[in-house]
Design a protein around this motif. Structure first.
Motif, PDB file in Angstrom:
ATOM      1  N   UNK A  67      -0.565   7.193   5.953  1.00 54.70           N
ATOM      2  CA  UNK A  67      -0.361   7.189   4.168  1.00 54.70           C
ATOM      3  C   UNK A  67       0.266   5.805   3.671  1.00 54.70           C
ATOM      4  N   UNK A  68       0.314   5.240   5.128  1.00 53.19           N
ATOM      5  CA  UNK A  68       1.090   3.967   4.410  1.00 53.19           C
ATOM      6  C   UNK A  68       0.013   2.690   3.711  1.00 53.19           C
ATOM      7  N   UNK A  69      -0.736   2.968   4.743  1.00 52.94           N
ATOM      8  CA  UNK A  69      -1.750   1.974   4.671  1.00 52.94           C
ATOM      9  C   UNK A  69      -2.502   1.659   3.029  1.00 52.94           C
ATOM     10  N   UNK A  70      -1.813   2.866   2.206  1.00 51.87           N
ATOM     11  CA  UNK A  70      -2.965   3.063   0.815  1.00 51.87           C
ATOM     12  C   UNK A  70      -1.315   2.256   0.248  1.00 51.87           C
ATOM     13  N   UNK A  71      -0.288   2.733   0.614  1.00 53.62           N
ATOM     14  CA  UNK A  71       0.465   1.420  -0.566  1.00 53.62           C
ATOM     15  C   UNK A  71       0.212   0.471   0.265  1.00 53.62           C
ATOM     16  N   UNK A  72       0.149  -0.246   1.712  1.00 50.33           N
ATOM     17  CA  UNK A  72       0.266  -1.943   1.615  1.00 50.33           C
ATOM     18  C   UNK A  72      -0.980  -2.633   1.116  1.00 50.33           C
TER      19      UNK A  72
END
Length: 218
Positions: free
Chosen positions: A17-22
């Motif tokens: 999920x954090x890959x999108x944020x990054x």
């Protein structure tokens, strides 16, 4: 103790999920990044960032502990996402907001490590160390210093625990922390010389610490 496989599976889900944020961060789309984090918080915890950050750390912890048992999954999502929110605010040169996110994230993470007796080889300890490093130049809230004192003893880092103890007492000479200090030295007296050395400590330093602690008892 938290099952190691459970932690790994949850970490993979959080990482995905954090890959999108990054990706948003790499494109300097920090406002969009904050919105994405807020959406993830609502999706996985049922709480928005604004609501979470409006709560005191202790109140947040209580809300994550129905019937006195910590909800580890929600707690890990919050600790992870608040840390990323802090990174976004740091990129926006808003050190005030990043500080509050980092401290709240660290508070929740230290509570997970304490309550769930997480294995020392868990990446969660590295996450805690990274947050501690980010906050190294800041004065920490008293309740977070108490958590750090406990954390350092739990990790066998006795010299660091003692530093936190006396730094706390210099600013907050509270009876409760004095009692915690006495109990700390009592536990250290039961350690072997080898264990103390691994924690950068010695029997002589225990006696010195006990004497130093007496100055706060007056």
């Amino acid at each position: 103790m938290i099952n190691k496989d459970y932690i790994l599976r949850l970490a993979e889900q959080i990482g995905y999920e954090l890959s999108i944020v990054l990706r948003l961060r790499k494109r300097n789309l920090h406002e969009d990044e904050l919105l994405a984090i807020d959406n993830l918080l609502l999706k996985y915890t049922g709480m928005t960032s604004r609501f979470i950050n409006s709560l005191s750390d202790e109140t947040l912890l209580q809300s994550l502990s129905p019937l006195g048992k910590l909800n580890v999954e929600s707690s890990l999502w919050i600790a992870s996402l608040l840390k990323e929110e802090g990174e976004a605010y740091s990129a926006l040169n808003n050190s005030r907001e990043s500080y509050y996110r980092y401290t709240k994230s660290l508070f929740i993470l230290l509570e997970i490590l304490h309550q769930e007796h997480v294995a020392f080889d868990s990446d969660l300890y590295e996450d805690a160390a990274n947050l501690i490093a980010k906050l190294a130049d800041y004065e920490l809230p008293a309740h977070l210093e108490q958590k750090l004192f406990r954390y350092y003893e739990q990790k066998g880092m006795y010299a660091q625990a003692e530093n936190i103890l006396f730094d706390y007492l210099e600013h907050h000479p509270a009876p409760g922390m004095i009692e915690a200090g006495r109990a700390f030295y009592g536990r250290l007296q039961e350690k072997s010389s080898t264990d103390l050395e691994l924690g950068n400590f010695s029997q002589e330093e225990i006696h010195e610490g006990i004497e130093q602690l007496k100055a706060f008892e007056v």
